[in-house]
Scaffold this active site. Structure first.
Site, PDB file in Angstrom:
ATOM      1  N   GLY A 109       0.828  -1.210   0.000  1.00  0.00           N
ATOM      2  CA  GLY A 109       0.000   0.000   0.000  1.00  0.00           C
ATOM      3  C   GLY A 109       0.861   1.259   0.000  1.00  0.00           C
ATOM      4  O   GLY A 109       0.429   2.314   0.457  1.00  0.00           O
ATOM      5  N   GLY A 111       1.688   2.730  -2.656  1.00  0.00           N
ATOM      6  CA  GLY A 111       1.343   3.520  -3.842  1.00  0.00           C
ATOM      7  C   GLY A 111       2.169   3.151  -5.061  1.00  0.00           C
ATOM      8  O   GLY A 111       2.577   4.035  -5.833  1.00  0.00           O
ATOM      9  N   SER A 112       2.395   1.860  -5.264  1.00  0.00           N
ATOM     10  CA  SER A 112       3.263   1.441  -6.375  1.00  0.00           C
ATOM     11  C   SER A 112       2.681   1.835  -7.740  1.00  0.00           C
ATOM     12  O   SER A 112       3.427   2.238  -8.627  1.00  0.00           O
ATOM     13  CB  SER A 112       3.515  -0.067  -6.325  1.00  0.00           C
ATOM     14  N   SER A 113       1.359   1.770  -7.887  1.00  0.00           N
ATOM     15  CA  SER A 113       0.758   2.102  -9.186  1.00  0.00           C
ATOM     16  C   SER A 113       0.966   3.577  -9.512  1.00  0.00           C
ATOM     17  O   SER A 113       1.328   3.939 -10.632  1.00  0.00           O
ATOM     18  CB  SER A 113      -0.737   1.812  -9.177  1.00  0.00           C
ATOM     19  N   ALA A 115       3.273   5.565  -8.213  1.00  0.00           N
ATOM     20  CA  ALA A 115       4.717   5.830  -8.383  1.00  0.00           C
ATOM     21  C   ALA A 115       5.166   5.362  -9.770  1.00  0.00           C
ATOM     22  O   ALA A 115       5.944   6.048 -10.446  1.00  0.00           O
ATOM     23  CB  ALA A 115       5.515   5.136  -7.285  1.00  0.00           C
ATOM     24  N   ASP A 156      -1.251  10.432  -3.621  1.00  0.00           N
ATOM     25  CA  ASP A 156      -0.113   9.517  -3.821  1.00  0.00           C
ATOM     26  C   ASP A 156       0.727   9.932  -5.031  1.00  0.00           C
ATOM     27  O   ASP A 156       1.954   9.822  -5.022  1.00  0.00           O
ATOM     28  CB  ASP A 156      -0.601   8.055  -3.955  1.00  0.00           C
TER      29      ASP A 156
HETATM   30  O1  PMV Z   1      -4.929   2.699  -0.154  1.00  0.00           O
HETATM   31  P1  PMV Z   1      -3.969   3.791  -0.407  1.00  0.00           P
HETATM   32  O2  PMV Z   1      -2.697   3.640   0.319  1.00  0.00           O
HETATM   33  O3  PMV Z   1      -3.791   4.079  -1.871  1.00  0.00           O
HETATM   34  O4  PMV Z   1      -4.628   5.112   0.224  1.00  0.00           O
HETATM   35  C1  PMV Z   1      -5.904   5.506  -0.134  1.00  0.00           C
HETATM   36  C2  PMV Z   1      -6.255   6.794   0.522  1.00  0.00           C
HETATM   37  C3  PMV Z   1      -7.648   7.282   0.166  1.00  0.00           C
HETATM   38  O5  PMV Z   1      -7.799   8.561   0.765  1.00  0.00           O
HETATM   39  C4  PMV Z   1      -8.691   6.363   0.746  1.00  0.00           C
HETATM   40  C5  PMV Z   1      -7.856   7.363  -1.336  1.00  0.00           C
HETATM   41  C6  PMV Z   1      -7.195   8.532  -2.022  1.00  0.00           C
HETATM   42  O6  PMV Z   1      -6.960   8.453  -3.238  1.00  0.00           O
HETATM   43  O7  PMV Z   1      -6.928   9.559  -1.364  1.00  0.00           O
END
Ligand code: PMV
Length: 325
Positions: A109, A111-113, A115, A156
């Site tokens: 989690g 944010g590999s996609s 990045a 992200d």
């Molecule tokens: O699941 P992650 O680590 O991509 O985090 C998502 C965070 C959210 O606020 C739920 C979604 C977003 O794009 O901000």
């Protein structure tokens, strides 16, 4: 033939997940676990080749005019659509090979996609000597994420581009550097893969069923983010830890926490952390715990005791960068 290699960091959400999807603010920090991408011209006609072994993509090939059409393997989606969007915006006829690799598992989690998307757009921007601004990189990368996921705040994408620790709001209209030099964070991985889109939809549904409750929760999260930014810049970890705990409580009310994350968070707090919360959508992935240096080992041990895996990451990492020239 000309090649460009770039890298971009992963991220952890310090405060403000979910509400940020609706334009509210959040604070995100970049982590020193990076995604890498090499882009090169190849002597073929009308071809995109992708190698992304970390997500099981080997010698995937597609006509440039077919990008985004037909079946696209899951691991190649963000790269392919990023190239399609770049090509639509900055017309080119060349054939290209993209090779990606990662310091970290796509399951964390981090944010590999996003990045990977940022890496591809940045690499093409340099390969074609366009030297796009960070704002242009953000717009094309965020469009790519939205084209695929249909939802998201872009936090992200911003972390991968700008790096450091940022205050992010309104889908990238506000991106401000938060001035910190360090933050003693422990990161615990739950071993469970979260599905971000499902969790965003779950919160949206709650927002329809109980609009007043969700509004109130988002309003309270806003306050925590604003106070959190000040506390971070003053190195007031005690207060920041309390804000993390309050944010966690609100995330539980949104229904996105799960037993395993709760157990890891409780373990960190029992071991004396200033504060702890989930990071990201919830439903799995990681927790973060803020703790004094002299308490770090104890916090790590307690998280491990309840089945968490400690990930060794440094935060406030540099944003997207060229790795060669
Ligand atoms: O699941 P992650 O680590 O991509 O985090 C998502 C965070 C959210 O606020 C739920 C979604 C977003 O794009 O901000």
């Amino acid at each position: 033939m000309k090649k460009i290699a770039v890298s971009a960091p992963g991220k952890l959400m310090l405060l403000g997940e979910h509400s940020v999807v609706y334009g509210h603010p959040c604070i995100v920090t970049a982590v020193d676990q990076r995604m890498f991408c090499k882009a090169e011209f190849i002597e073929r006609k009308d071809l995109l080749q992708i190698n992304a072994p970390e997500v099981d993509v080997y010698n995937y090939a597609k006509s440039m005019n077919e990008l985004g059409k037909g079946l696209v393997p899951k691991g190649a989606k963000f790269v392919e659509i990023a190239i399609k969007n770049f090509r639509d915006a900055h017309l080119f006829e060349d054939s290209i090979r993209i090779t990606t690799s990662s310091d970290f598992s796509a399951n964390f989690g981090f944010g590999s996609s996003s990045a990977a998307t940022v890496c591809v757009i940045k690499a093409l921007s340099e390969l074609f000597e366009l030297h796009l601004s960070n704002k242009q990189l953000f717009d094309l990368s965020f469009k790519t994420v939205l084209d695929i996921q249909g939802t998201g705040s872009g936090f992200d994408v911003a972390a991968a581009i700008y790096g450091g620790t940022i205050y992010f709001k309104n889908k990238g209209e506000v991106i401000e550097n938060v001035k910190i030099d360090h933050l003693p964070l422990v990161v615990g991985y739950s071993g469970i893969k979260a599905d971000t889109v499902t969790l965003i939809k779950q919160v949206a549904k709650l927002g329809i069923q109980k609009p007043e409750l969700v509004e109130k929760i988002f309003f309270e999260i806003d306050g925590l983010v604003e106070k959190g930014k000040v506390a971070l810049e003053k190195k007031d970890f005690d207060s920041f830890g309390k804000f993390m705990n309050q944010n966690q409580h609100l995330l539980s009310q949104l229904g996105v926490c799960i037993e395993k994350l709760d157990a890891m968070i409780d373990a960190a707090i029992r071991a004396g952390a200033y504060g702890a919360k989930l990071s990201g959508a919830g439903g799995g992935d990681c927790i973060i715990a803020l703790c004094a240096k002299n308490n770090e080992q104890k916090v790590k041990k307690e998280i491990e005791k309840v089945g968490g895996e400690i990930l060794d990451v440094t935060i406030h990492a540099e944003g997207v960068r060229i790795e060669n020239s």
